[in-house]
Design an enzyme around this catalytic site. Sequence first.
Site, PDB file in Angstrom:
ATOM      1  N   HIS A 121       0.827  -1.213   0.000  1.00  0.00           N
ATOM      2  CA  HIS A 121       0.000   0.000   0.000  1.00  0.00           C
ATOM      3  C   HIS A 121       0.862   1.265   0.000  1.00  0.00           C
ATOM      4  CE1 HIS A 121      -3.694   2.276   1.187  1.00  0.00           C
ATOM      5  NE2 HIS A 121      -2.793   3.082   1.711  1.00  0.00           N
ATOM      6  N   GLU A 122       1.812   1.317   0.913  1.00  0.00           N
ATOM      7  CA  GLU A 122       2.651   2.526   1.011  1.00  0.00           C
ATOM      8  C   GLU A 122       3.553   2.669  -0.217  1.00  0.00           C
ATOM      9  OE1 GLU A 122       1.954   4.837   3.024  1.00  0.00           O
ATOM     10  OE2 GLU A 122       0.602   3.616   4.243  1.00  0.00           O
ATOM     11  N   HIS A 125       1.632   4.201  -2.927  1.00  0.00           N
ATOM     12  CA  HIS A 125       1.614   5.670  -2.833  1.00  0.00           C
ATOM     13  C   HIS A 125       2.889   6.274  -3.428  1.00  0.00           C
ATOM     14  CE1 HIS A 125      -2.079   6.191  -0.719  1.00  0.00           C
ATOM     15  NE2 HIS A 125      -1.686   5.668   0.426  1.00  0.00           N
ATOM     16  N   HIS A 131      -5.791   6.398  -2.802  1.00  0.00           N
ATOM     17  CA  HIS A 131      -6.659   5.392  -2.204  1.00  0.00           C
ATOM     18  C   HIS A 131      -7.718   4.975  -3.210  1.00  0.00           C
ATOM     19  CE1 HIS A 131      -5.312   6.706   2.005  1.00  0.00           C
ATOM     20  NE2 HIS A 131      -4.589   5.716   1.549  1.00  0.00           N
ATOM     21  N   CYS A 132      -8.110   3.712  -3.122  1.00  0.00           N
ATOM     22  CA  CYS A 132      -8.936   3.085  -4.147  1.00  0.00           C
ATOM     23  C   CYS A 132     -10.104   2.393  -3.466  1.00  0.00           C
ATOM     24  CB  CYS A 132      -8.047   2.081  -4.887  1.00  0.00           C
ATOM     25  SG  CYS A 132      -8.888   1.082  -6.098  1.00  0.00           S
ATOM     26  N   CYS A 136      -8.858  -3.993  -3.529  1.00  0.00           N
ATOM     27  CA  CYS A 136      -7.512  -3.547  -3.882  1.00  0.00           C
ATOM     28  C   CYS A 136      -6.708  -3.252  -2.624  1.00  0.00           C
ATOM     29  CB  CYS A 136      -7.653  -2.266  -4.716  1.00  0.00           C
ATOM     30  SG  CYS A 136      -6.092  -1.537  -5.241  1.00  0.00           S
ATOM     31  N   CYS A 155      -5.770  -3.765  -7.707  1.00  0.00           N
ATOM     32  CA  CYS A 155      -6.863  -3.993  -8.655  1.00  0.00           C
ATOM     33  C   CYS A 155      -6.333  -3.692 -10.064  1.00  0.00           C
ATOM     34  CB  CYS A 155      -8.069  -3.107  -8.326  1.00  0.00           C
ATOM     35  SG  CYS A 155      -7.816  -1.358  -8.692  1.00  0.00           S
ATOM     36  N   CYS A 158      -5.361   0.039 -10.652  1.00  0.00           N
ATOM     37  CA  CYS A 158      -4.120   0.456  -9.986  1.00  0.00           C
ATOM     38  C   CYS A 158      -2.918  -0.239 -10.607  1.00  0.00           C
ATOM     39  CB  CYS A 158      -4.184   0.173  -8.494  1.00  0.00           C
ATOM     40  SG  CYS A 158      -5.337   1.247  -7.617  1.00  0.00           S
TER      41      CYS A 158
HETATM   42 ZN   LIG Z   1      -2.773   5.113   2.079  1.00  0.00          ZN
HETATM   43 ZN   LIG Z   2      -7.028  -0.141  -6.882  1.00  0.00          ZN
END
Ligand SMILES: [Zn+2]
Ligand SMILES: [Zn+2]
Length: 167
Positions: A121-122, A125, A131-132, A136, A155, A158
């Site tokens: 996740h990070e 970024h 954010h999604c 995902c 996903c 992304c």
């Molecule tokens: Zn985040």
């Molecule tokens: Zn996504």
Amino acid sequence: MDTINIVIVGDVAPSITEIIRNELEQVFAYRFRVYARIPLPEKCYMEKRGQYNAACILEKLLKYPGYRVVGIVSRDIAYPEFNFLLGLASADGHACIISVYRLQHENTHRYLERIKKEIMHELGHTFGLKHCKNECVMRFSNTVFDTDIKPAKFCDECACKIKAHLR
Ligand SMILES: [Zn+2]
Ligand SMILES: [Zn+2]
């Protein structure tokens, strides 16, 4: 430089970091290595709260080389205005950190999945993802329960955006 450097901040078991390193290499098209192990920075400690200032630790990691820097922090992190944070990425995209403190679980597999998801996740970024709302890994995690629910994958939308960075 195509190596992403992992910096362990505080006390995180080497057996854990080695598995995570391996898992990340299977997701991203970069080499990951544990670059350094450093103590928790004293000056980032927020004594009244018993937590570390996430932005303060992140700033420290910006000085490290590498295509990206991923900090894995053993203790609880927060912004002064938030109760806690699971992770944080720098605005320039060079570094991100996660804290394993709230990810702990008696089931090691669960613990590792949580760490992997939060780092994905990070790092997402740092590669420009926001954010999604899809199924995902870029879904926002308010708490570790949200982390458990979201999948350890990007996903299609992304993945498409960061395709060049993925295996
Ligand atoms: Zn985040
Ligand atoms: Zn996504």
